[in-house]
Enzyme design. Structure first.
Site, PDB file in Angstrom:
ATOM      1  N   GLU A 166     -27.739 -15.083   0.778  1.00  0.00           N
ATOM      2  CA  GLU A 166     -28.590 -15.841   1.490  1.00  0.00           C
ATOM      3  C   GLU A 166     -29.529 -14.931   2.518  1.00  0.00           C
ATOM      4  O   GLU A 166     -30.525 -15.592   3.059  1.00  0.00           O
ATOM      5  CB  GLU A 166     -27.780 -17.341   2.064  1.00  0.00           C
ATOM      6  CG  GLU A 166     -27.400 -18.051   1.215  1.00  0.00           C
ATOM      7  CD  GLU A 166     -26.324 -19.210   1.733  1.00  0.00           C
ATOM      8  OE1 GLU A 166     -26.288 -20.096   1.061  1.00  0.00           O
ATOM      9  OE2 GLU A 166     -25.731 -19.038   2.623  1.00  0.00           O
ATOM     10  N   ASP A 210     -28.311 -26.738  -7.092  1.00  0.00           N
ATOM     11  CA  ASP A 210     -27.465 -27.723  -7.857  1.00  0.00           C
ATOM     12  C   ASP A 210     -27.874 -29.073  -7.602  1.00  0.00           C
ATOM     13  O   ASP A 210     -28.449 -29.521  -6.627  1.00  0.00           O
ATOM     14  CB  ASP A 210     -26.046 -27.396  -7.887  1.00  0.00           C
ATOM     15  CG  ASP A 210     -25.397 -27.734  -6.548  1.00  0.00           C
ATOM     16  OD1 ASP A 210     -24.968 -28.548  -6.077  1.00  0.00           O
ATOM     17  OD2 ASP A 210     -25.284 -26.709  -5.698  1.00  0.00           O
TER      18      ASP A 210
END
Length: 230
Positions: A11, A196
């Protein structure tokens, strides 16, 4: 100086790669990288997954470096029909969806001491992220980001978080970072790209799309810092 926190290396690693004048130090078991990103002084840390890890690193960052504001970046599961894989959620506020003293008469998510359920993100940072996302033509939504110490992999749990908190996405760190920033009077904002669906198949789509979502977050941060005036 601006603080940037990601739960996982993926990230923030592209930010660290592009930083200049870098030095690093280990604090509370985490690597803090200090340097410049698009000419701005930054400190970047990988907290590890979960609310306690994120809170510990946020407090350490604030005490050591006194950032002007803190950005939490990364990926999340969508709770909104407006957000699909690769889209971006910006925190209007954050909530700890697994905080529950309701048997004592408190509302779900109530934070004792602060005496609130939702902790507000900084309006100026929200506006700047909105402008950047519009310029990049990336679909985004501003709303409540819900955090808890669980990877949401259940349509039933997903619907419960939506009904209780009206969240737009769920993850595992943002609200704890917001919590620590709030008690220290440090402005913050959470920026999360969708990886997701936070449903029964979320574990499969997460593995497939995490890299794409993380790349979108980095793209937004690059333009954000390029445009940023302090």
């Amino acid at each position: 100086m601006i603080g940037i926190i990601g739960a996982m290396k993926i990230e923030v690693e592209k930010i660290i790669e592009k930083m200049t004048d870098k030095t690093s130090v280990m604090i509370s078991g985490a690597q803090f990288v200090i340097g410049k990103f698009f000419g701005k002084d930054v400190v970047v840390a990988v907290s590890g997954v979960g609310k306690v890890n994120a809170a510990a690193i946020t407090e350490a960052m604030i005490l050591k470096y006194s950032p002007d504001f803190v950005i939490n970046t990364g990926v999340a599961g969508t709770l909104s029909s407006k957000l699909n894989i690769g889209d971006v959620a910006i925190s209007k506020d954050v909530v700890e969806h697994d905080m529950d003293t309701s048997p004592l008469g408190d509302p779900k998510g109530f934070i004792s001491g602060l005496n609130v359920v939702k902790m507000e993100a900084d309006k100026r940072i929200i506006e700047m992220f909105s402008n950047v996302l519009t310029e990049l033509n990336i679909n985004f939504e501003i709303g409540t980001i819900a955090s808890g110490d669980q990877f949401i992999n259940s349509s039933e749990v997903k619907e419960k978080i939506i009904s209780e908190f009206n969240g737009i996405c769920c993850e595992m760190e943002g609200a704890s970072i917001g919590h620590v920033c709030t008690i220290n009077n440090v402005p913050f904002c959470v920026l999360r790209a969708i990886s997701d669906g936070a449903d029964d198949s979320s574990h499969m789509s997460y593995e497939q799309f995490c890299d794409i979502a993380a790349s979108n977050s980095i793209k937004v941060l690059e333009l954000f810092f390029d445009r940023l005036t302090l």
